[in-house]
Write a protein that holds these residues in place. Structure first.
Motif, short mmCIF file in Angstrom:
data_model
loop_
_atom_site.label_atom_id
_atom_site.label_comp_id
_atom_site.label_asym_id
_atom_site.label_seq_id
_atom_site.Cartn_x
_atom_site.Cartn_y
_atom_site.Cartn_z
N SER B 1 0.84 -1.18 0.00
CA SER B 1 0.00 0.00 0.00
C SER B 1 0.88 1.25 0.00
O SER B 1 1.90 1.28 0.68
CB SER B 1 -0.89 0.03 1.23
OG SER B 1 -0.15 0.02 2.41
N GLN B 3 1.29 5.22 0.75
CA GLN B 3 0.68 6.26 1.57
C GLN B 3 1.04 7.62 1.00
O GLN B 3 0.18 8.41 0.69
CB GLN B 3 1.15 6.10 3.01
CG GLN B 3 0.99 7.31 3.91
CD GLN B 3 -0.36 7.42 4.54
OE1 GLN B 3 -1.37 7.48 3.87
NE2 GLN B 3 -0.41 7.48 5.85
N TYR B 25 -0.43 12.51 1.67
CA TYR B 25 -0.66 11.20 2.26
C TYR B 25 -2.14 11.06 2.61
O TYR B 25 -2.90 12.02 2.52
CB TYR B 25 0.23 11.00 3.50
CG TYR B 25 0.06 12.05 4.57
CD1 TYR B 25 0.82 13.22 4.54
CD2 TYR B 25 -0.83 11.88 5.62
CE1 TYR B 25 0.68 14.18 5.52
CE2 TYR B 25 -0.98 12.84 6.61
CZ TYR B 25 -0.22 13.99 6.55
OH TYR B 25 -0.37 14.95 7.52
N LYS B 26 -2.53 9.85 3.00
CA LYS B 26 -3.97 9.57 3.07
C LYS B 26 -4.53 9.48 4.48
O LYS B 26 -5.66 9.86 4.73
CB LYS B 26 -4.27 8.26 2.33
CG LYS B 26 -3.95 8.32 0.84
CD LYS B 26 -4.07 6.97 0.18
CE LYS B 26 -3.61 7.04 -1.26
NZ LYS B 26 -3.50 5.70 -1.87
N THR B 27 -3.76 8.92 5.42
CA THR B 27 -4.32 8.67 6.74
C THR B 27 -3.56 9.44 7.80
O THR B 27 -2.50 10.01 7.54
CB THR B 27 -4.30 7.17 7.07
OG1 THR B 27 -2.92 6.74 7.09
CG2 THR B 27 -5.04 6.37 6.03
N SER B 28 -4.05 9.45 9.02
CA SER B 28 -3.40 10.16 10.11
C SER B 28 -2.00 9.63 10.35
O SER B 28 -1.74 8.44 10.16
CB SER B 28 -4.22 10.00 11.39
OG SER B 28 -5.46 10.61 11.24
N LYS B 70 -3.14 17.06 4.90
CA LYS B 70 -2.40 15.81 4.74
C LYS B 70 -1.32 15.99 3.67
O LYS B 70 -1.26 15.24 2.67
CB LYS B 70 -3.32 14.65 4.39
CG LYS B 70 -4.24 14.25 5.55
CD LYS B 70 -5.01 12.97 5.23
CE LYS B 70 -5.72 12.43 6.46
NZ LYS B 70 -6.66 13.37 7.05
N ARG B 93 3.01 4.21 10.09
CA ARG B 93 1.76 3.47 9.87
C ARG B 93 0.89 3.60 11.11
O ARG B 93 0.51 2.63 11.71
CB ARG B 93 2.07 2.01 9.57
CG ARG B 93 2.83 1.85 8.30
CD ARG B 93 3.26 0.42 8.06
NE ARG B 93 4.04 0.36 6.83
CZ ARG B 93 3.74 -0.41 5.80
NH1 ARG B 93 2.70 -1.22 5.86
NH2 ARG B 93 4.49 -0.39 4.72
N TYR B 94 0.52 4.78 11.47
CA TYR B 94 -0.24 5.23 12.62
C TYR B 94 -0.64 4.13 13.59
O TYR B 94 -1.53 3.34 13.35
CB TYR B 94 -1.49 5.99 12.16
CG TYR B 94 -2.15 6.77 13.25
CD1 TYR B 94 -3.41 6.44 13.69
CD2 TYR B 94 -1.51 7.85 13.85
CE1 TYR B 94 -4.03 7.15 14.69
CE2 TYR B 94 -2.10 8.57 14.87
CZ TYR B 94 -3.37 8.22 15.28
OH TYR B 94 -3.97 8.92 16.27
#
Lengths: 113, 112
Positions: B1, B3, B25-28, B70, B93-94
């Motif tokens: 994946s 990010q 980037y996509k997530t927290s 982000k 990777r949070y």
């Protein structure tokens, strides 16, 4: 200086061979990582380890296994090499239980014929 | 994946000019890092910025982080031919271990 060494800079193997890529770090780091790097795809995580004998799958573990018998050494194993595993393999290490700077080896360019 | 996604994919400038590279980037995240890779070699860490920081400097490097968008940017001022390399952003990777997710990189060419 932190040093991460990889056993070979260039390696040529035949399809079906078992291939061992070795990585050694000299800074007593807890975490070690294996990536492969392909043009246009960036770095992709294969496996990582946060302690001796511990391993975690990354994003692309299929066709690979790893071994970490000693803290300083992390081996990547291609059980039966295939041409689609031709790539640059990069090993890295980092200290501690949190996300930190990673220290990279020079890479092994593997060609599978 | 994947990010982080760097933009542009390639950048060519003259010595003395500034170079700006962006990363989305996509997530927290807890932190975001930038790395440099000279041709065919391993990566070298440049700078780490934490999610509660907005800007960080290191020599000729300036990194900004906007968590609401982000996105992050890496600015290299007064570029030199030796800055020619690929630059990658990487995020944690949070709350999922110590591994990083790398983007595909920006290739910077600085000509004299």
């Amino acid at each position: 200086d932190v040093k991460v060494t990889q056993s070979s800079r260039y390696l040529v193997k035949r399809t079906g061979e078992k291939v061992f890529l070795e990585c050694v770090q000299d800074m007593d780091h807890e975490n070690m990582f294996w990536y492969r790097q392909d043009p246009g795809l960036g770095l992709r995580l294969i496996y990582f380890s946060y302690d001796v004998k511990m391993k975690e799958k990354g994003d692309i573990p299929e066709g690979y296994s790893v071994s970490r018998e000693k803290k300083e050494r992390f081996s990547l194993i291609l059980e039966s090499a295939s041409t689609n595993q031709t790539s640059m393999y990069l090993c890295a290490s980092s200290p501690g239980a949190l996300v930190n700077e990673q220290f990279f080896g020079p890479g092994t360019r593997l060609t599978v014929l | 994946s994947q990010q982080g996604e760097e933009d542009p994919q390639a950048l060519s400038i003259q010595e003395g000019e500034n170079a700006t590279m962006n990363c989305s980037y996509k997530t927290s995240i807890n932190n975001l890092q930038w790395y440099r890779q000279n041709s065919g070699r391993g990566l070298v860490h440049l700078i780490l910025i934490r999610s509660n920081e907005r800007e960080k400097h290191s020599g000729r490097l300036r990194v900004t982080l906007d968590t609401s968008k982000k996105s992050s940017s890496l600015l290299i001022t007064a570029s030199r031919a030796a800055d020619t390399a690929s630059y990658f952003c990487a995020t944690d990777r949070y709350q999922a271990g110590t591994a990083l997710i790398f983007g595909k990189g920006t290739t910077l060419s600085v000509s004299s």
